[in-house]
Scaffold this active site. Structure first.
Site, PDB file in Angstrom:
ATOM      1  N   GLU A 144     -10.309   7.360   4.497  1.00 14.28           N
ATOM      2  CA  GLU A 144      -9.289   6.742   5.345  1.00 14.28           C
ATOM      3  C   GLU A 144      -9.374   7.268   6.785  1.00 14.28           C
ATOM      4  O   GLU A 144     -10.466   7.553   7.277  1.00 14.28           O
ATOM      5  CB  GLU A 144      -7.913   6.916   4.716  1.00 14.28           C
ATOM      6  CG  GLU A 144      -7.886   6.316   3.294  1.00 14.28           C
ATOM      7  CD  GLU A 144      -6.511   6.155   2.699  1.00 14.28           C
ATOM      8  OE1 GLU A 144      -5.542   5.972   3.439  1.00 14.28           O
ATOM      9  OE2 GLU A 144      -6.408   6.191   1.462  1.00 14.28           O
TER      10      GLU A 144
ATOM     11  N   ASP B 296       0.862  -1.181   0.000  1.00 15.37           N
ATOM     12  CA  ASP B 296       0.000   0.000   0.000  1.00 15.37           C
ATOM     13  C   ASP B 296       0.909   1.245   0.000  1.00 15.37           C
ATOM     14  O   ASP B 296       2.131   1.149   0.110  1.00 15.37           O
ATOM     15  CB  ASP B 296      -0.923  -0.039   1.230  1.00 15.37           C
ATOM     16  CG  ASP B 296      -2.135   0.872   1.067  1.00 15.37           C
ATOM     17  OD1 ASP B 296      -2.132   1.727   0.173  1.00 15.37           O
ATOM     18  OD2 ASP B 296      -3.090   0.726   1.845  1.00 15.37           O
TER      19      ASP B 296
HETATM   20  C1  BGC Z   1      -5.002   3.307   0.416  1.00 11.94           C
HETATM   21  C2  BGC Z   1      -5.229   2.269  -0.654  1.00 11.94           C
HETATM   22  C3  BGC Z   1      -5.090   2.885  -2.022  1.00 11.94           C
HETATM   23  C4  BGC Z   1      -3.752   3.565  -2.139  1.00 11.94           C
HETATM   24  C5  BGC Z   1      -3.505   4.198  -3.499  1.00 11.94           C
HETATM   25  C6  BGC Z   1      -3.747   4.131   0.169  1.00 11.94           C
HETATM   26  O1  BGC Z   1      -3.708   5.229   1.009  1.00 11.94           O
HETATM   27  O2  BGC Z   1      -4.887   2.674   1.662  1.00 11.94           O
HETATM   28  O3  BGC Z   1      -6.484   1.685  -0.483  1.00 11.94           O
HETATM   29  O4  BGC Z   1      -5.236   1.894  -2.999  1.00 11.94           O
HETATM   30  O5  BGC Z   1      -3.665   4.581  -1.161  1.00 11.94           O
HETATM   31  O6  BGC Z   1      -4.260   5.325  -3.688  1.00 11.94           O
END
Ligand code: BGC
Length: 655
Positions: free
Chosen positions: A545, A349
């Site tokens: 998030e 991630d």
């Molecule tokens: C998130 C992921 C996402 C990634 C790319 C991260 O902050 O946890 O779910 O795919 O960013 O944008």
């Protein structure tokens, strides 16, 4: 040596032998020591400059391969093509394939070919200046062309989070967020939505979607609850597999895309206040290290995604017990790759190889790659990554065969998706935000609505007479779309082109047969008589998030007031929730005549009106238990509440 000289030296090189002691050894001897120290320091400085110059320097380019190299022949089996290509790659070219960089972190486009980068992403909000489908296509194709210019011409993967449609681009069809699809519970619907999303992605040149999200949230305070289908790993398995199929299976002449099942694993079970990020409460936190739950809970949806042949799996940022999942070889290699038989590649991630790691970047690269990481979403410093991994391989801290395994996996997916061939796909924008895709989204919105309460009120008649509409979510396309829509955190307000608000949907459905009156705050003071119905469409501000971690998810003050005023102005009051999670609102539910959970429906607000007025039946079921209050959290995937009492509504509930 004079005291003055010694002082000068001390100033320049830090602590030196005391001048008096140097002096004791005699003038000549003293000077010799000073000179030796100076020469040594100089040698060290030149050495380290030389080392870092060399470490950063790529070896001189090799000649390009012949035009008829086996890997370039589309009729050869993929395995053979992969081996042929691998055998031609330098160590640096292999490491480059293992790097994914955010488009905003690419120092110059030519670095894509210079470092042979494997993938680029547009992290949420990393958009082109011209934020239109054509602008996106131009940005993506320009970067893809760079990789075609590399020595071996290995095509580039370009990934985005099209988790509820290609919603980063204004004008795209914005489908309901996953929690709504979990409520709808239909694999066919999910497959069609994923496929429509893939069409819109393909129109802008994007070939990789970081979806489906397979986490099973146990605590609705988590800011990512709505990104998950449900708290039921089995349902997530069924819907996740359908999503993978929809993304990866070409329809008509549309090219194959890669899906990115995430976040491996146990992320939905992180504990409140366990976050490693000082700004968050639960996101990026820790999951209790319950190895006994792996096979029947945490791995269930991933096993299904693997069976559906997902091209990639993204590892979460969480700890499992006292170890980060990304560092855990048992989970990533033994379980995911060996036991579940995952043949795609493992990606980390955002900054995940380093985030919350308690060691240096160099050591983090060693641990994560040895644990089974194939491609690192760096997403910033690729030069550093190439340098570190190369050094680790040279020092035998990462084996050559581990690197080959990682690159083999990545190349396999690139061949399988047909990226090496020009599939003759002509990009058109016909499918982008098309009437057909919007129709599908509208159907999904209706299918995702869950009827929680109904005192002989719904469906409403289109001839209801006088209908009052109020609340923060009634006329706000930004709120109904939620986050991951154009901006990472979404946008509060009406701005999305081509979308229909819920208010507008209601007006369209009732036509001229009823009088629809709207006021956000429900200030309907001029009424001569009470209206027949009041619809309060309450909502949450968009969040993504950890920024959505919320100690007490309740209604906004303005929405509470709007409900109260509606009660005074209408004979019956219906509450529609436009939220990413259940809210604590037992009192309001008790007082209302009907309650509908409509989640985050996206661009097609008319779908909500369709169920309100009976054009579509209610079929949605709660994808997650609805707690009465904070004392019930967390609610485990098996339905057990923290206080041992039944929740307000259990998962699966609907009228
Ligand atoms: C998130 C992921 C996402 C990634 C790319 C991260 O902050 O946890 O779910 O795919 O960013 O944008």
């Amino acid at each position: 040596m004079s005291a003055k000289t010694a002082k000068k030296i001390r100033k320049k090189f830090g602590k030196q032998p005391e001048p008096s002691r140097v002096h004791e050894a005699g003038p000549l001897f003293g000077r010799t020591i000073i000179y030796s120290v100076l020469i040594l320091a100089l040698a060290l400085a030149v050495g380290s400059l030389y080392y870092s110059y060399n470490a950063n320097k790529l070896p001189p380019p090799l000649p390009p391969p012949p035009a008829d190299a086996l890997y370039k022949q589309a009729d050869q089996p993929i395995d053979k093509r992969v081996e042929d290509l691998l055998s031609r790659m330098t160590l640096e070219e292999k490491i480059g394939q293992m790097a994914m960089v955010d488009k905003n972190s690419i120092k110059k486009p030519a670095d894509i070919s210079r470092y042979g980068l494997g993938a680029v992403l547009s992290g949420a909000g990393a958009k082109p200046e011209d934020n239109t489908p054509a602008g996106w296509l131009n940005m993506v194709e320009t970067l893809k062309r760079q990789s075609e210019h590399s020595r071996l011409g290995i095509p580039l993967l370009y990934g985005v989070d099209a988790t509820h449609g290609h919603a980063g681009v204004p004008g795209a069809t914005v489908f309901p967020h996953a929690i709504g699809l979990g409520a709808a519970g239909s694999p066919e619907l999910v497959r069609s939505i994923a496929s429509a999303t893939a069409e819109e992605l393909a129109a802008t040149g994007i070939n990789w979607n970081f979806a489906p999200m397979l986490d099973a949230p146990e605590d609705i305070r988590w800011g990512r609850t709505y990104e998950a289908f449900s708290s039921d790993p089995e349902l997530n398995a069924r819907l996740g597999a359908a999503y993978v199929e929809g993304i990866q299976k070409p329809v008509d002449d549309r090219p194959t895309l890669l899906s990115g099942a995430k976040h491996f694993m146990g992320v939905g079970s992180m504990e409140w206040l366990s976050s490693n990020n000082k700004n968050f409460k639960i996101d990026q936190g820790a999951t209790p290290g319950r190895y006994d739950l792996l096979d029947n809970q945490y791995l269930v949806p991933f096993a299904a995604a693997v069976k559906a042949d997902t091209g990639s799996v993204m590892v979460g940022l969480n700890y499992f017990g006292d170890k980060r999942v990304i560092d855990n070889k048992y989970l990533v290699t033994d379980k995911l790759k060996n036991e579940l038989g995952f043949k795609g590649f493992v990606v980390s991630d955002w900054y995940g190889a380093y985030e919350f790691s308690r060691t240096s970047k160099y050591k983090a690269n060693i641990t994560t790659i040895n644990a089974g990481l194939d491609m690192a979403m760096l997403p910033y410093d690729y030069k550093d990554f190439v340098k570190n991994v190369r050094r680790a391989v040279k020092k035998d801290e990462i084996s050559q065969s581990r690197i080959d395994d990682a690159v083999r996996r990545i190349l396999y997916q690139k061949f399988k998706a047909g990226l090496f061939e020009d599939a003759g796909y002509t990009v058109t924008f016909d499918k982008f935000g098309s009437a057909g895709n919007r129709q599908l989204a509208r159907r999904a919105v209706a299918a995702s609505a869950v009827l929680l309460k109904n005192n002989n009120t719904l469906p409403l008649s289109k001839n209801s007479g006088h209908i009052l509409v109020a609340g923060s979510g009634a006329d706000n396309i930004g709120r109904q779309s939620g986050a991951w829509t154009v901006e990472w955190q979404g946008i509060d307000g009406n701005w999305l082109p081509g979308a229909t608000s819920i208010l507008e949907g209601i007006k369209q459905v009732v036509g001229l047969t009823s009088n629809v009156e709207y006021d956000k705050e429900a200030n309907f003071d001029n009424l001569t008589a009470k209206a027949d119905v009041g619809i309060a469409i309450i909502s949450e501000k968009p969040y993504a998030e950890g920024w959505g971690d919320n100690a007490k998810p309740v209604l906004e003050e303005d929405d509470l007031k709007a409900i109260e005023r509606l009660k005074a102005s209408a004979n019956k009051v219906i509450i529609v929730t436009i939220t990413g999670r259940p809210l604590f609102m037992s009192d309001q539910i008790t007082a209302a005549d009907a309650v509908i959970a409509a989640w985050l429906p996206g661009s097609e607000g008319r779908g909500v009106a369709d169920v309100l007025f009976g054009d579509q039946a209610f079929t949605g079921k709660l994808p997650i238990a609805w707690p009465a209050g904070i004392e019930q959290l967390p609610i485990k995937t098996d339905g057990t509440t923290a206080d041992g009492k039944p929740p307000l509504f259990s998962r699966g509930f609907s009228l």
